[in-house]
Structure formats: structure tokens, C-alpha cells
Scaffold this motif. Sequence first.
Motif, PDB file in Angstrom:
ATOM      1  N   MET A 228       0.856  -1.174   0.000  1.00 45.22           N
ATOM      2  CA  MET A 228       0.000   0.000   0.000  1.00 45.22           C
ATOM      3  C   MET A 228       0.900   1.236   0.000  1.00 45.22           C
ATOM      4  N   ILE A 229       0.422   2.309  -0.558  1.00 46.96           N
ATOM      5  CA  ILE A 229       1.182   3.553  -0.661  1.00 46.96           C
ATOM      6  C   ILE A 229       1.139   4.293   0.678  1.00 46.96           C
ATOM      7  N   ARG A 230       2.338   4.618   1.240  1.00 44.39           N
ATOM      8  CA  ARG A 230       2.400   5.277   2.551  1.00 44.39           C
ATOM      9  C   ARG A 230       1.893   6.706   2.507  1.00 44.39           C
ATOM     10  N   SER A 231       2.170   7.398   1.436  1.00 45.05           N
ATOM     11  CA  SER A 231       1.815   8.813   1.367  1.00 45.05           C
ATOM     12  C   SER A 231       0.393   9.054   0.852  1.00 45.05           C
ATOM     13  N   ALA A 232      -0.369   7.988   0.665  1.00 45.69           N
ATOM     14  CA  ALA A 232      -1.728   8.127   0.145  1.00 45.69           C
ATOM     15  C   ALA A 232      -2.620   8.810   1.179  1.00 45.69           C
ATOM     16  N   SER A 233      -3.600   9.500   0.673  1.00 46.25           N
ATOM     17  CA  SER A 233      -4.541  10.183   1.560  1.00 46.25           C
ATOM     18  C   SER A 233      -5.370   9.149   2.322  1.00 46.25           C
ATOM     19  N   PRO A 234      -5.950   9.529   3.465  1.00 45.05           N
ATOM     20  CA  PRO A 234      -6.770   8.582   4.231  1.00 45.05           C
ATOM     21  C   PRO A 234      -7.923   7.997   3.408  1.00 45.05           C
ATOM     22  N   ASN A 235      -8.539   8.825   2.567  1.00 44.13           N
ATOM     23  CA  ASN A 235      -9.636   8.323   1.720  1.00 44.13           C
ATOM     24  C   ASN A 235      -9.142   7.261   0.746  1.00 44.13           C
TER      25      ASN A 235
ATOM     26  N   GLU B  60     -10.202   3.367   0.497  1.00 43.76           N
ATOM     27  CA  GLU B  60     -10.663   2.752  -0.748  1.00 43.76           C
ATOM     28  C   GLU B  60      -9.815   1.547  -1.121  1.00 43.76           C
ATOM     29  N   LEU B  61      -8.501   1.650  -0.889  1.00 42.14           N
ATOM     30  CA  LEU B  61      -7.619   0.525  -1.189  1.00 42.14           C
ATOM     31  C   LEU B  61      -7.939  -0.673  -0.287  1.00 42.14           C
ATOM     32  N   ARG B  62      -8.199  -0.404   0.989  1.00 39.34           N
ATOM     33  CA  ARG B  62      -8.572  -1.490   1.910  1.00 39.34           C
ATOM     34  C   ARG B  62      -9.873  -2.154   1.457  1.00 39.34           C
ATOM     35  N   LYS B  63     -10.843  -1.326   1.072  1.00 42.10           N
ATOM     36  CA  LYS B  63     -12.120  -1.874   0.591  1.00 42.10           C
ATOM     37  C   LYS B  63     -11.906  -2.722  -0.663  1.00 42.10           C
ATOM     38  N   ALA B  64     -11.059  -2.223  -1.552  1.00 44.15           N
ATOM     39  CA  ALA B  64     -10.776  -2.964  -2.790  1.00 44.15           C
ATOM     40  C   ALA B  64     -10.104  -4.294  -2.468  1.00 44.15           C
ATOM     41  N   GLU B  65      -9.166  -4.288  -1.523  1.00 43.20           N
ATOM     42  CA  GLU B  65      -8.493  -5.529  -1.143  1.00 43.20           C
ATOM     43  C   GLU B  65      -9.482  -6.516  -0.521  1.00 43.20           C
ATOM     44  N   GLU B  66     -10.374  -6.031   0.312  1.00 39.63           N
ATOM     45  CA  GLU B  66     -11.396  -6.890   0.913  1.00 39.63           C
ATOM     46  C   GLU B  66     -12.309  -7.468  -0.165  1.00 39.63           C
TER      47      GLU B  66
ATOM     48  N   GLN C 240     -12.256 -13.759  -4.602  1.00 41.00           N
ATOM     49  CA  GLN C 240     -11.406 -14.944  -4.736  1.00 41.00           C
ATOM     50  C   GLN C 240     -12.007 -16.140  -4.016  1.00 41.00           C
ATOM     51  N   ARG C 241     -12.562 -15.915  -2.827  1.00 40.81           N
ATOM     52  CA  ARG C 241     -13.220 -17.008  -2.095  1.00 40.81           C
ATOM     53  C   ARG C 241     -14.422 -17.529  -2.875  1.00 40.81           C
ATOM     54  N   GLU C 242     -15.229 -16.617  -3.393  1.00 38.18           N
ATOM     55  CA  GLU C 242     -16.396 -17.025  -4.183  1.00 38.18           C
ATOM     56  C   GLU C 242     -15.966 -17.791  -5.428  1.00 38.18           C
ATOM     57  N   ASN C 243     -14.902 -17.336  -6.059  1.00 42.10           N
ATOM     58  CA  ASN C 243     -14.384 -18.009  -7.250  1.00 42.10           C
ATOM     59  C   ASN C 243     -13.940 -19.426  -6.903  1.00 42.10           C
ATOM     60  N   ASP C 244     -13.252 -19.572  -5.776  1.00 40.44           N
ATOM     61  CA  ASP C 244     -12.812 -20.905  -5.345  1.00 40.44           C
ATOM     62  C   ASP C 244     -14.008 -21.811  -5.081  1.00 40.44           C
ATOM     63  N   GLU C 245     -15.040 -21.274  -4.432  1.00 35.42           N
ATOM     64  CA  GLU C 245     -16.243 -22.059  -4.159  1.00 35.42           C
ATOM     65  C   GLU C 245     -16.914 -22.499  -5.462  1.00 35.42           C
TER      66      GLU C 245
END
Length: 67
Positions: free
Chosen positions: A1-8, A12-18, A24-29
Motif C-alpha cells: 500500500m502507498i504510505r503517502s496516500a490520503s486517508p480516503n 478505498e484501497l482497503r475496501k478494494a483488497e477486501e 477470490q473465495r467465491e471463485n474458489d467455491e
Amino acid sequence: MIRSASPNLKKELRKAEETIEILQRENDELRGEIMARDERNDLVVEEIGSKVDKLLDFLIGGNKNEK
């Protein structure tokens, strides 16, 4: 993850990773379900083939007896 990225952006990156993890879990299922269905289909095709073979043997055997 980018350290200097804004909190928003970090949020958004955390949400995208989740979302990626969930997908991926659904795909595996789904892959597991498809593999199980393929196995069942193979068994059904095998059973049908066996019955067709028996029918052909009966019909061919029946024709030999008629001659």
C-alpha cells in the motif's frame, strides 16, 4: 500500500483488497462446485454408456437368435 496516500485513498484501497478477497473465495467455491458437477456428469455419461452397451448387446444378440 502507498504510505503517502490520503486517508480516503487508503480506505478505498482497503475496501478494494477486501472485495478482491471475497471474490477470490467465491471463485474458489464456484470452481469446487463446477468440479463436483463435472464428476457427477462423468458418472452419468458412464452409466448411460453402460446401458446403451447393454441394449446394443441385447439387440445384436436378439438378431443372432432370429437368424
